[in-house]
Write an enzyme that holds these catalytic residues in place. Structure first.
Site, PDB file in Angstrom:
ATOM      1  N   CYS A  68       0.937  -1.034   0.150  1.00 30.66           N
ATOM      2  CA  CYS A  68       0.042   0.036   0.050  1.00 30.66           C
ATOM      3  C   CYS A  68       1.000   1.374  -0.055  1.00 30.66           C
ATOM      4  CB  CYS A  68      -0.752  -0.002   1.303  1.00 30.66           C
ATOM      5  SG  CYS A  68      -2.291   1.431   1.094  1.00 30.66           S
ATOM      6  N   THR A 306     -26.057   3.454   8.964  1.00 33.65           N
ATOM      7  CA  THR A 306     -27.195   3.390   7.881  1.00 33.65           C
ATOM      8  C   THR A 306     -27.928   4.678   7.745  1.00 33.65           C
ATOM      9  OG1 THR A 306     -29.144   2.024   7.076  1.00 33.65           O
ATOM     10  CG2 THR A 306     -29.162   2.889   9.453  1.00 33.65           C
ATOM     11  N   TYR A 307     -28.401   5.048   6.217  1.00 29.42           N
ATOM     12  CA  TYR A 307     -28.994   6.205   5.690  1.00 29.42           C
ATOM     13  C   TYR A 307     -30.534   5.672   5.401  1.00 29.42           C
ATOM     14  CZ  TYR A 307     -24.320   7.805   6.257  1.00 29.42           C
ATOM     15  OH  TYR A 307     -22.947   8.128   6.766  1.00 29.42           O
ATOM     16  N   THR A 309     -30.935   4.081   2.887  1.00 28.47           N
ATOM     17  CA  THR A 309     -31.164   3.894   1.219  1.00 28.47           C
ATOM     18  C   THR A 309     -30.578   2.907   0.846  1.00 28.47           C
ATOM     19  OG1 THR A 309     -28.958   5.183   1.004  1.00 28.47           O
ATOM     20  CG2 THR A 309     -31.056   6.652   1.326  1.00 28.47           C
ATOM     21  N   THR A 318     -31.352  -1.803   5.725  1.00 25.45           N
ATOM     22  CA  THR A 318     -30.464  -2.646   5.124  1.00 25.45           C
ATOM     23  C   THR A 318     -29.683  -3.459   6.119  1.00 25.45           C
ATOM     24  OG1 THR A 318     -28.850  -0.657   5.324  1.00 25.45           O
ATOM     25  CG2 THR A 318     -30.021  -0.724   3.173  1.00 25.45           C
ATOM     26  N   GLU A 384     -22.458   4.736  -0.970  1.00 22.76           N
ATOM     27  CA  GLU A 384     -23.007   3.146  -0.479  1.00 22.76           C
ATOM     28  C   GLU A 384     -21.780   2.190  -0.640  1.00 22.76           C
ATOM     29  OE1 GLU A 384     -27.735   3.520  -1.002  1.00 22.76           O
ATOM     30  OE2 GLU A 384     -26.613   2.670  -2.683  1.00 22.76           O
TER      31      GLU A 384
END
Length: 413
Positions: A68, A306-307, A309, A318, A384
């Site tokens: 990385c 969470t939102y 959506t 979700t 998302e």
């Protein structure tokens, strides 16, 4: 809305402070971003048993395992600013023997953490490490192994002295972050929503899940996971060559916890025997008190984030999907949750997504060699997809810490 947390100055942490990089990717998730930086600052700049230059060197060792460059180069700069000897950066053999002896712990935790046991801890103690120092080092290594997965998955790279955010195969960089009309027409989101609804209805018919069902579904998922191919090993060897002087043994890498036709000699870790809530949190709080609450807050924030959506849909619960991603990551590292039906994962996570999750968690450096994620989560918002990468980061971090802390606990018994 200002999404940048005021808690810390990003440049003090040895990461990009110009709006690019990790903080840029997380700007749509300000609550998580703040908990992330709180822990990161404490590990690298707060109170703790390890000297500041050694912390940065341990971070370099960890980031090298997954090639990385973004993290390695930033931590090299921070290491020198903390007064670290430039000679150490020429190769691990130039560092003190104490750090050289940490190498074996680093590669096991990065790739096969279930093998880590009290004998590895004992070797470090004989090399002059205290238990509190080992705990600090394990937390840093686990953080940077998991963060490497996030960085590779989001397409963050370092070119010369500039941080660049590229179009990741998973997180497609676009100004609006909205799914295209073609993606919406392919129905991926609608299919997922229907499956979550079906599973929710089915769950309402049962008050509990038997241990036998959990075990059988977990074993079946392990077999399926072992059959999911990932990019060729040659990619790993080529990638690691850049930093092999700082992290030798590039051929030591992840192997499937379950191999087809082979019975594993390493037992699965059941969450009832080694859970974060009942075991990991109390032990890390005892050995390295400063990070216990910060880790706990970070895990809870990520797990519960969470939102409501899902792509173009709103007011969506979700939880089943997010828990499926989390538990699948733990499955990859040999941790079984006793109250979970693992057959749900096959219903909620398409094969391409499972392939991507396995690659980005276990072989993140290979994402630049092959693209297993070209058709993953079509129809989902860019934020998302970043949300999924947060789950990858935290689930992997927690799994690695649980194995490391279990070994410390057995040593102290």
């Amino acid at each position: 809305m200002n999404n940048t947390p005021t808690l810390v100055t990003m440049g003090h942490l040895g990461l990009a402070c110009d709006g690019d990089g990790v903080d840029h990717m997380l700007e749509d998730h300000p609550t998580y971003l703040e908990s992330f930086w709180r822990l990161h600052q404490e590990l690298l700049s707060g109170d703790g048993p390890l000297p500041h230059s050694l912390r940065r060197y341990v971070a370099i060792m960890a980031a090298c395992r997954h090639d990385c460059s973004y993290l390695v180069e930033e931590q090299k700069t921070a290491f020198l600013e903390a007064g670290g000897p430039e000679e150490w950066l020429q190769g691990l053999q130039y560092a003190p023997k104490k750090l050289q002896d940490l190498h074996h712990t680093n590669i096991i935790l990065a790739h096969q953490p279930w093998l880590y046991d009290k004998h590895h801890v004992l070797k470090l103690v004989k090399s002059g490490w205290s238990v509190s120092e080992i705990t600090h080092a394990i937390c840093i290594m686990a953080q940077f192994h998991a963060l490497s997965s996030f960085v590779h998955g989001c397409g963050i790279e370092t070119a010369s002295s500039d941080v660049q955010v590229h179009s990741s195969p998973f997180v497609q960089a676009c100004s609006s972050g909205s799914p295209s009309s073609q993606e919406l027409s392919e129905g991926g989101v609608d299919i997922l929503l229907e499956r979550m609804r079906s599973l929710s209805l089915a769950q309402s018919d049962y008050n509990c899940i038997s241990e036998e069902l959990t075990r059988e579904s977990f074993e079946k998922l392990k077999k399926q996971t072992a059959n999911i191919s990932t990019p060729e090993v040659e990619c790993t060897n080529a990638a690691h060559s850049r930093y092999s002087h700082l992290s030798p043994d590039p051929d030591f890498m992840y192997v499937d916890f379950h191999k087809r036709g082979v019975k594993s000699a390493v037992p699965t870790v059941k969450s009832q025997d080694c859970s974060w809530e009942e075991h990991g949190f109390s032990l890390v709080s005892e050995l390295y008190n400063e990070v216990g609450d910060l880790l706990d807050d970070k895990f809870k924030t990520a797990y519960n984030l969470t939102y409501y959506t899902c792509g173009h849909k709103t007011h969506v619960d979700t939880f089943l999907f997010r828990r499926g991603v989390w538990n699948y990551l733990h499955c990859l590292y040999g941790i079984r949750h006793d109250d979970y039906d693992y057959s749900q994962i096959s219903q909620l996570l398409e094969r391409n997504l499972k392939m991507f999750l396995k690659t980005v968690s276990c072989f993140p450096e290979q994402l630049t060699c092959a693209n297993p994620a070209a058709t993953v989560m079509k129809g989902f918002l860019q934020s998302e997809k970043i949300h999924i990468m947060i789950l990858v980061l935290e689930a992997r971090l927690q799994a690695e810490l649980l194995h490391g802390l279990r070994a410390l606990g057995h040593y102290l018994m």
